[in-house]
Design an enzyme around this catalytic site. Structure first.
Site, PDB file in Angstrom:
ATOM      1  N   ASP A  49      -4.196   4.574 -12.455  1.00 27.61           N
ATOM      2  CA  ASP A  49      -5.368   3.689 -12.417  1.00 27.61           C
ATOM      3  C   ASP A  49      -5.225   2.649 -13.513  1.00 27.61           C
ATOM      4  OD1 ASP A  49      -8.150   2.699 -12.277  1.00 27.61           O
ATOM      5  OD2 ASP A  49      -8.580   4.579 -11.231  1.00 27.61           O
TER       6      ASP A  49
ATOM      7  N   SER B  67     -11.339   2.836   6.059  1.00 27.91           N
ATOM      8  CA  SER B  67     -12.790   2.680   5.966  1.00 27.91           C
ATOM      9  C   SER B  67     -13.319   2.507   7.378  1.00 27.91           C
ATOM     10  CB  SER B  67     -13.155   1.447   5.129  1.00 27.91           C
ATOM     11  OG  SER B  67     -14.535   1.118   5.264  1.00 27.91           O
TER      12      SER B  67
ATOM     13  N   TYR C 222     -11.935  -7.477   3.786  1.00 28.03           N
ATOM     14  CA  TYR C 222     -11.925  -6.032   3.613  1.00 28.03           C
ATOM     15  C   TYR C 222     -11.651  -5.327   4.943  1.00 28.03           C
ATOM     16  CZ  TYR C 222     -13.459  -1.409   2.002  1.00 28.03           C
ATOM     17  OH  TYR C 222     -13.517  -0.080   1.678  1.00 28.03           O
TER      18      TYR C 222
ATOM     19  N   PHE D 163     -20.453   6.076   0.847  1.00 32.94           N
ATOM     20  CA  PHE D 163     -20.339   7.135  -0.141  1.00 32.94           C
ATOM     21  C   PHE D 163     -20.889   6.650  -1.474  1.00 32.94           C
ATOM     22  CE2 PHE D 163     -17.875   9.347   2.863  1.00 32.94           C
ATOM     23  CZ  PHE D 163     -17.670  10.649   2.402  1.00 32.94           C
TER      24      PHE D 163
ATOM     25  N   THR E   9     -20.422   5.955  -4.694  1.00 31.88           N
ATOM     26  CA  THR E   9     -19.397   5.691  -5.691  1.00 31.88           C
ATOM     27  C   THR E   9     -19.795   4.470  -6.505  1.00 31.88           C
ATOM     28  OG1 THR E   9     -18.084   4.145  -4.353  1.00 31.88           O
ATOM     29  CG2 THR E   9     -17.659   6.509  -4.032  1.00 31.88           C
TER      30      THR E   9
END
Length: 256
Positions: A36, A149, A162, A195, A197
């Site tokens: 990350d 997704s 996206y 979700f 997040t």
């Protein structure tokens, strides 16, 4: 795939889905590379897991950076699992705005680079490392789980970049699974719905109030650990290959 005493790479490992997945992998006995760019969160998670995980700063769009994460995983044990779940900036705008001005190509390209090209970069490099390991008794060398997704199936207004990127991840899945099948490497993809997040950039209460009611059942946003549990189930079942699994509470978006 038995995850005990093997290594795994999780890109976006310091984020919502990533952290949950790292913890689940460690609980199964794997040694995990947290790949990350979020240094503070990544180091804190590695410290919390007491030697079962290491943090490696990783830019998924940079080949050398990903190679460093893969090398670090190989030093922990044979690389058997990769979960590609990194996020990125989501600009989001319609192809043409209300003034008739087009969405900038550079912004579109950056989103596709992060979510699609970055996914391929990690997939290809982890597959290359897995191919060099000794196969298990059943002929398996590893599993790679990408993150698509539901926007890749049902893109909403303002999601052209996206949706295109995640649609590309969906399209890549079966081809990669077939390419890597002779090597005993499986490729699967998870397509999450809404979700809870940090990507939503609002309080959990605000996010649940806004997005939870649109989910048929259960009538709430998903918990990142539910993603992680699915990833572990995929890793543990060698007959799952080449498929995209939606995890969305039966949510289907209609155009508007």
């Amino acid at each position: 795939m038995d995850l005990k005493d093997v290594s795994a790479v999780v890109t976006g490992g310091a984020g919502g889905f990533g952290q949950a997945t790292v913890r689940r992998l460690v609980a199964e006995g794997a040694k995990v590379v947290i790949a990350d760019l979020a240094d503070d969160r990544g180091k804190a998670l590695a410290d919390e897991l007491h030697g079962s995980a290491v943090f490696v700063p990783t830019d998924v769009m940079d080949e050398d950076s990903v190679a460093a994460a893969v090398t670090a995983a190989g030093e922990l044990g044979p690389l058997r699992a990769a979960v590609i779940v990194h996020g990125g900036p989501a600009a989001g705008a319609r192809v043409l705005n209300r003034q008739g001005e087009r969405y900038p190509l550079a912004t579109f390209r950056r989103t596709v680079d992060i979510f699609l090209s970055g996914t391929f970069n990690v997939l290809s490099q982890t597959a290359e490392a897995m191919a060099k390991t000794e196969p298990t008794a059943s002929g398996q060398r590893g599993v790679i789980i990408t993150t698509a997704s539901i926007a890749g199936f049902e893109g909403q207004p303002g999601q052209s970049d996206y949706s295109a990127a995640k649609g590309g991840v969906i399209g890549l899945n079966l081809t990669a699974a077939r390419d890597l099948a002779p090597l005993g490497i499986r490729v699967m993809s998870i397509a999450p719905g809404v979700f809870l997040t940090p990507a939503y950039r609002m309080s959990p209460e605000q996010a649940q109030e806004r997005f939870g009611p649109m989910v048929p059942n259960p009538k709430r946003m998903g918990d990142p650990d539910e993603y992680a549990r699915l990833a572990l189930a995929i890793a543990g079942n060698d007959y799952l290959n080449g498929e995209v699994i939606r995890i969305d509470g039966a949510l289907r978006f209609a155009g508007r």
